[in-house]
Design an enzyme around this catalytic site. Structure first.
Site, PDB file in Angstrom:
ATOM      1  N   LYS A 127     -30.722   6.589  34.544  1.00  0.00           N
ATOM      2  CA  LYS A 127     -32.005   6.769  33.765  1.00  0.00           C
ATOM      3  C   LYS A 127     -32.647   8.209  34.560  1.00  0.00           C
ATOM      4  O   LYS A 127     -32.244   8.776  35.862  1.00  0.00           O
ATOM      5  CB  LYS A 127     -33.372   5.790  34.284  1.00  0.00           C
ATOM      6  N   GLY A 133     -42.199   6.784  29.338  1.00  0.00           N
ATOM      7  CA  GLY A 133     -43.113   7.308  30.367  1.00  0.00           C
ATOM      8  C   GLY A 133     -42.098   7.497  31.631  1.00  0.00           C
ATOM      9  O   GLY A 133     -42.897   7.217  32.640  1.00  0.00           O
ATOM     10  N   LEU A 134     -40.683   7.831  31.578  1.00  0.00           N
ATOM     11  CA  LEU A 134     -40.036   7.836  32.864  1.00  0.00           C
ATOM     12  C   LEU A 134     -40.123   6.809  33.842  1.00  0.00           C
ATOM     13  O   LEU A 134     -40.144   7.083  35.064  1.00  0.00           O
ATOM     14  CB  LEU A 134     -40.361   9.203  33.484  1.00  0.00           C
ATOM     15  N   ASN A 190     -32.185  17.240  32.422  1.00  0.00           N
ATOM     16  CA  ASN A 190     -32.931  16.753  31.146  1.00  0.00           C
ATOM     17  C   ASN A 190     -34.495  17.852  31.079  1.00  0.00           C
ATOM     18  O   ASN A 190     -35.250  17.506  31.828  1.00  0.00           O
ATOM     19  CB  ASN A 190     -33.338  15.275  31.637  1.00  0.00           C
ATOM     20  N   SER A 206     -41.720   5.266  23.900  1.00  0.00           N
ATOM     21  CA  SER A 206     -42.727   6.083  24.855  1.00  0.00           C
ATOM     22  C   SER A 206     -42.624   5.308  26.109  1.00  0.00           C
ATOM     23  O   SER A 206     -43.512   4.797  26.639  1.00  0.00           O
ATOM     24  CB  SER A 206     -44.107   6.241  24.335  1.00  0.00           C
ATOM     25  N   GLY A 229     -27.801   4.985  22.568  1.00  0.00           N
ATOM     26  CA  GLY A 229     -28.881   4.738  22.802  1.00  0.00           C
ATOM     27  C   GLY A 229     -29.602   3.576  22.329  1.00  0.00           C
ATOM     28  O   GLY A 229     -29.570   2.345  22.704  1.00  0.00           O
ATOM     29  N   ASN A 252     -31.769  14.932  22.783  1.00  0.00           N
ATOM     30  CA  ASN A 252     -32.632  13.847  23.117  1.00  0.00           C
ATOM     31  C   ASN A 252     -33.188  13.222  21.827  1.00  0.00           C
ATOM     32  O   ASN A 252     -33.195  13.727  20.564  1.00  0.00           O
ATOM     33  CB  ASN A 252     -33.746  14.220  24.065  1.00  0.00           C
ATOM     34  N   SER A 253     -34.564  12.252  22.019  1.00  0.00           N
ATOM     35  CA  SER A 253     -34.960  11.824  20.948  1.00  0.00           C
ATOM     36  C   SER A 253     -35.921  12.571  19.992  1.00  0.00           C
ATOM     37  O   SER A 253     -36.273  13.839  20.775  1.00  0.00           O
ATOM     38  CB  SER A 253     -35.885  10.618  21.493  1.00  0.00           C
ATOM     39  N   CYS A 266     -37.929  15.545  27.973  1.00  0.00           N
ATOM     40  CA  CYS A 266     -38.624  13.969  27.861  1.00  0.00           C
ATOM     41  C   CYS A 266     -40.114  14.365  27.131  1.00  0.00           C
ATOM     42  O   CYS A 266     -40.639  15.230  27.539  1.00  0.00           O
ATOM     43  CB  CYS A 266     -38.854  13.572  29.397  1.00  0.00           C
TER      44      CYS A 266
HETATM   45  C1  DHB Z   1     -38.285   9.326  28.530  1.00  0.00           C
HETATM   46  C2  DHB Z   1     -37.886   9.783  27.180  1.00  0.00           C
HETATM   47  C3  DHB Z   1     -37.081  10.714  27.293  1.00  0.00           C
HETATM   48  O1  DHB Z   1     -36.468  10.935  25.875  1.00  0.00           O
HETATM   49  C4  DHB Z   1     -36.545  11.257  28.229  1.00  0.00           C
HETATM   50  O2  DHB Z   1     -35.857  12.484  28.001  1.00  0.00           O
HETATM   51  C5  DHB Z   1     -36.783  11.150  29.547  1.00  0.00           C
HETATM   52  C6  DHB Z   1     -37.628  10.243  29.727  1.00  0.00           C
HETATM   53  C7  DHB Z   1     -39.109   8.128  28.833  1.00  0.00           C
HETATM   54  O3  DHB Z   1     -40.156   7.833  28.131  1.00  0.00           O
HETATM   55  O4  DHB Z   1     -38.883   7.467  29.875  1.00  0.00           O
END
Ligand code: DHB
Length: 308
Positions: free
Chosen positions: A44, A71-72, A124, A69, A268, A190-191, A127
């Site tokens: 992650k 949020g890391l 990354n 969503s 994913g 990425n998304s 996000c």
């Molecule tokens: C998250 C989503 C992402 O696309 C990313 O690159 C990093 C973190 C997230 O929401 O956790």
């Protein structure tokens, strides 16, 4: 059939791996990836401090894909630095995904993670889910500043995870940035950030954070992912290894990524939906499709997409 591949001099026993974010936050999830048929373990994206992430529900799967969503949510970089030696005993490369809530976080995280010696590091820049924080990858100057700073610190192969771009001028501008920063590989994409999925029956959004806005993944984003893989493959004339990420659900989807120029692919949405057995299924499907088409190995079709 041999589905192994090599990125920046590192050999992967299979060209399939998890996309960062999918089943890779905790030690248990990372060990399960290690025990699975995945060709690598991708962590992650990590931040300075541990995070619980956004409020739930924060992931929603639907027939065409997913929206999230998160949020890391992650254990914080110190925990991942301690886990890397154990993960490295599992017989496949470990890719550490480094993020941050601001530019200054990245060098701090990069220094400690680099010392733990993952096989590769993915920076990354994309996000989309932190309220009030725009994606660095949509700011070419900030991206260049940041990549030059972390490149001085990182000694293992260093790649960049980019957001999708929708204009050739943006591909060209980011390609120029990448070529000035000593980047060893790209991870695209990425998304697709800040989409909105609506439940028309209940007249409501499907995830809680940010009023329902979130990153899109799965089948619906495949053409966007393929376009970005192809655009950067052409910019770097086939000489930059590219991990294709986005819309891989079947073996034929992988084949399309390979034709566009991908060297490996990440999974994913369908990893979240099916669990780690998805890797065996995709291997079987890709091998069958390559045989049917008369290809003996991955490199024979890489980048070979024809134009009219
Ligand atoms: C998250 C989503 C992402 O696309 C990313 O690159 C990093 C973190 C997230 O929401 O956790």
């Amino acid at each position: 059939m041999d589905l192994s591949t090599t990125i920046a001099g590192v050999r992967f026993p299979s060209c399939f791996m998890n996309a960062s974010g999918a089943l890779c936050v905790t030690r248990e999830e990372l060990l399960a990836l290690g025990r699975s048929r995945a060709g690598a373990i991708v962590t992650k994206s990590m931040t300075l401090e541990p995070r619980d992430g956004n409020s739930t529900p924060r992931y929603y799967g639907f027939p065409g894909g997913s929206i999230n969503s998160m949020g890391l949510p992650n254990l914080g970089y110190r925990a991942y630095a301690s886990l890397i030696p154990e993960l490295k005993t599992l017989g496949k490369p470990v890719i550490a995904s480094v993020a941050g809530l601001c530019e200054d976080d990245f060098p701090t995280i990069a220094a400690t993670i680099n010392e733990a010696m993952p096989d590769l590091i993915e920076v990354n820049l994309s996000c989309p889910n932190i309220p009030g924080k725009p994606q660095i990858g949509y700011d070419a100057e900030a991206s260049e500043r940041l990549l030059k700073r972390v490149r001085k610190i990182i000694t293992v192969p260093m790649g960049v995870k980019l957001p999708p771009y929708f204009d050739p001028a943006h591909h060209a501008a980011m390609g120029a940035v990448i070529s000035r920063c000593g980047i060893d590989f790209l991870n695209l994409i990425n998304s697709v950030g800040n989409g909105l999925v609506v439940d028309p029956e209940h007249e409501v959004v499907v995830i809680k954070p940010k009023g329902g806005f979130g990153g899109l993944g799965g089948t619906i984003i495949k053409p966007v992912a393929l376009a970005n893989v192809r655009a950067f493959w052409k910019i770097f004339e086939g000489r930059m290894p590219i991990i294709g990420t986005g819309g891989v659900v079947s073996g034929v989807d992988v084949f399309e990524h390979l034709l566009c120029g991908a060297t490996a692919v990440q999974i994913g949405t369908v990893l979240v939906e099916e669990g780690v057995n998805v890797f065996g299924r995709l291997e079987t499907e890709l091998a069958a499709h390559l045989s049917k088409k008369g290809y003996k190995k991955l490199e024979d079709c890489r980048g070979k997409l024809k134009e009219l």
